[in-house]
Design a protein around this motif. Sequence first.
Motif, PDB file in Angstrom:
ATOM      1  N   GLY A 111       9.384  -1.149 -13.139  1.00  0.00           N
ATOM      2  CA  GLY A 111      10.300   0.320 -12.854  1.00  0.00           C
ATOM      3  C   GLY A 111      11.286   0.345 -12.176  1.00  0.00           C
ATOM      4  O   GLY A 111      12.249   0.883 -12.423  1.00  0.00           O
ATOM      5  N   ALA A 152       1.566  -4.495  -5.111  1.00  0.00           N
ATOM      6  CA  ALA A 152       3.021  -3.521  -5.068  1.00  0.00           C
ATOM      7  C   ALA A 152       3.698  -3.973  -6.270  1.00  0.00           C
ATOM      8  O   ALA A 152       4.279  -3.240  -6.999  1.00  0.00           O
ATOM      9  CB  ALA A 152       3.862  -3.888  -3.800  1.00  0.00           C
ATOM     10  N   ARG A 153       3.536  -5.426  -6.746  1.00  0.00           N
ATOM     11  CA  ARG A 153       4.397  -5.901  -8.071  1.00  0.00           C
ATOM     12  C   ARG A 153       3.525  -5.211  -9.112  1.00  0.00           C
ATOM     13  O   ARG A 153       4.205  -4.827 -10.153  1.00  0.00           O
ATOM     14  CB  ARG A 153       4.220  -7.217  -8.067  1.00  0.00           C
ATOM     15  N   ASP A 155       1.881  -2.579  -9.297  1.00  0.00           N
ATOM     16  CA  ASP A 155       2.444  -1.131  -9.108  1.00  0.00           C
ATOM     17  C   ASP A 155       3.587  -0.897  -9.925  1.00  0.00           C
ATOM     18  O   ASP A 155       4.115  -0.026 -10.650  1.00  0.00           O
ATOM     19  CB  ASP A 155       2.150  -0.610  -7.980  1.00  0.00           C
ATOM     20  N   ASP A 156       4.547  -1.717  -9.698  1.00  0.00           N
ATOM     21  CA  ASP A 156       5.770  -1.543 -10.228  1.00  0.00           C
ATOM     22  C   ASP A 156       5.961  -2.001 -11.647  1.00  0.00           C
ATOM     23  O   ASP A 156       6.925  -1.570 -12.520  1.00  0.00           O
ATOM     24  CB  ASP A 156       6.962  -2.620  -9.417  1.00  0.00           C
TER      25      ASP A 156
ATOM     26  N   LEU B 148       7.817  -5.927  -0.833  1.00  0.00           N
ATOM     27  CA  LEU B 148       6.729  -5.406  -1.756  1.00  0.00           C
ATOM     28  C   LEU B 148       5.638  -5.403  -0.847  1.00  0.00           C
ATOM     29  O   LEU B 148       4.732  -4.515  -0.820  1.00  0.00           O
ATOM     30  CB  LEU B 148       6.465  -6.382  -2.710  1.00  0.00           C
ATOM     31  N   LYS B 151       5.618  -2.250   1.354  1.00  0.00           N
ATOM     32  CA  LYS B 151       5.322  -0.992   0.516  1.00  0.00           C
ATOM     33  C   LYS B 151       3.796  -0.816   0.223  1.00  0.00           C
ATOM     34  O   LYS B 151       3.390   0.174   0.492  1.00  0.00           O
ATOM     35  CB  LYS B 151       5.870  -1.166  -0.947  1.00  0.00           C
ATOM     36  N   ALA B 152       3.225  -2.096  -0.343  1.00  0.00           N
ATOM     37  CA  ALA B 152       1.690  -1.903  -0.466  1.00  0.00           C
ATOM     38  C   ALA B 152       0.999  -1.448   0.665  1.00  0.00           C
ATOM     39  O   ALA B 152      -0.091  -0.770   0.738  1.00  0.00           O
ATOM     40  CB  ALA B 152       1.202  -2.977  -0.925  1.00  0.00           C
ATOM     41  N   TYR B 189      14.799  -2.802  -4.878  1.00  0.00           N
ATOM     42  CA  TYR B 189      13.582  -2.355  -4.962  1.00  0.00           C
ATOM     43  C   TYR B 189      13.257  -1.194  -3.569  1.00  0.00           C
ATOM     44  O   TYR B 189      12.631   0.013  -4.011  1.00  0.00           O
ATOM     45  CB  TYR B 189      12.535  -3.478  -4.719  1.00  0.00           C
ATOM     46  N   LYS B 193      12.252   2.900  -4.160  1.00  0.00           N
ATOM     47  CA  LYS B 193      11.106   3.188  -3.583  1.00  0.00           C
ATOM     48  C   LYS B 193      11.168   4.081  -2.389  1.00  0.00           C
ATOM     49  O   LYS B 193      10.213   4.440  -1.685  1.00  0.00           O
ATOM     50  CB  LYS B 193       9.938   2.175  -3.417  1.00  0.00           C
TER      51      LYS B 193
END
Lengths: 272, 272
Positions: A111, A152-153, A155-156, B148, B151-152, B189, B193
């Motif tokens: 995304g 997280a990857r 999720d994207d 990433l 983010k997670a 990214y 986000k």
Amino acid sequence: MIIVKANGKHESFDPEKLRFSLLHSGANEEETENVLSHLLPELKSGMSTHDIYRHAFGILAGISQPAARSYSLRRAVMDLGPSGFPFEDFVAEILRAQGFQCVTRQTVIGGCVPHEVDVVAYNDKKLLMVEAKFHNELGTKSDLKVVLYVKARFDDLKDNVYSYGGNNRKMTGGWLVTNTKFSSTAIHYGECKDMTLIGWNYPEKGNLQNMIERHGLHPLTCLTTLSDAEKTVLLSGGVVLCSTIKEKPQTLRDLLGADFDSVAVLEEINSL
Amino acid sequence: MIIVKANGKHESFDPEKLRFSLLHSGANEEETENVLSHLLPELKSGMSTHDIYRHAFGILAGISQPAARSYSLRRAVMDLGPSGFPFEDFVAEILRAQGFQCVTRQTVIGGCVPHEVDVVAYNDKKLLMVEAKFHNELGTKSDLKVVLYVKARFDDLKDNVYSYGGNNRKMTGGWLVTNTKFSSTAIHYGECKDMTLIGWNYPEKGNLQNMIERHGLHPLTCLTTLSDAEKTVLLSGGVVLCSTIKEKPQTLRDLLGADFDSVAVLEEINSL
């Protein structure tokens, strides 16, 4: 005593690391002390980690066959090495043995950004994004940060539609496969988020060692009848499994030269 | 030629790395070549990376003051070093200068697992979880994987309620602060986000260098009147800023001994 690591760097030999490796390979305490007491007097400065561990395994093999087999297999997977991409190729072979089609080293559009995905695996029902995490030290664990970035990857990627296998569909799962252990926090997080984590001996059933043994997927690095240089040539040529050589013995001469004597290698593979 | 790295390991000297560092510090090509042509004939095997870069910076200082100041500051932040936690302490000081209260090295309970958070920063309106990512090589970038996992981690923390500052409230943001650059994918990214990423010179305004200069937050590693050993003692004592020493000069004698002569150090700090 100074020894030479796989990456060419020097460090002092630490018997605790070897003890740890032996214990975690399945040898019990008595067997471990037995191996160490045989081995330590024979070590000399300048030996490579590889030589020392191979020697330790040789001694263990004379004491306990199951521990030696497990240790040898784990070592062979580690010997796939960090150079090039053989561990990713190996993980793809394991998934193929389970009926998946696999493509390696894909750039997959998420995304927000494109992601480098080690293995994309698919069958009629599933489309998996697989991270193959290789560590070249027996004691290293895959920790929480690794599981977090895989989450997280995923999720994207999970809201996009992909056409692997000719179907337009969404990802059905994110897997993380490693040749080492996971930290306990990594396991808790992965379970909490419904991720599939596969380590050397996690989960209890269906772990990496189980999969290799069930499908007979021994990496060619377990062979003693090939030199390190010959193994490197085969790995660079995309051959990672003994079974590939067994099915197409001609591969040996194609990659190692028309004069290569395949007999001993094929005998060793047949005896696995 | 073999040189000694900050971690004590040996490696061959690579003039390209130094050229890269000089160019990225703001020196132009002519200034960079000028520094290298002065420096290279003077290098000897066994010199430390630290000495070589300090020498290069000394030469640059004679050619271009702005480039030299930027380079010197970046080097000083890098000299906070990976041992102990001074970069986390430094990031906390930067946030305090912006009106936040900060606590470092917190274990914060998420929805799935506890997380080690480098800095928790809060004021009346905001509660931030900050990852302080230190790299000790000028050329290293913070890549997508780092962004990433931050983010997670934030996703796992964001539904819980925390009582920092006496209010029960949710996290309002996750920041990632690094002393290096971000890869372009990491930036895309992070922007996608809505994360706050702060690198050495990203974003264009409000980056790490800007924040340090605006608030006068020079790390004590920029001082030439303290030895490396003395800097290490002060950092271990939780002192990371020149301004802390300026406000409480007694700190020098408290940590370095009653006989320590503070005059030269205080003069250097006043001249910054």
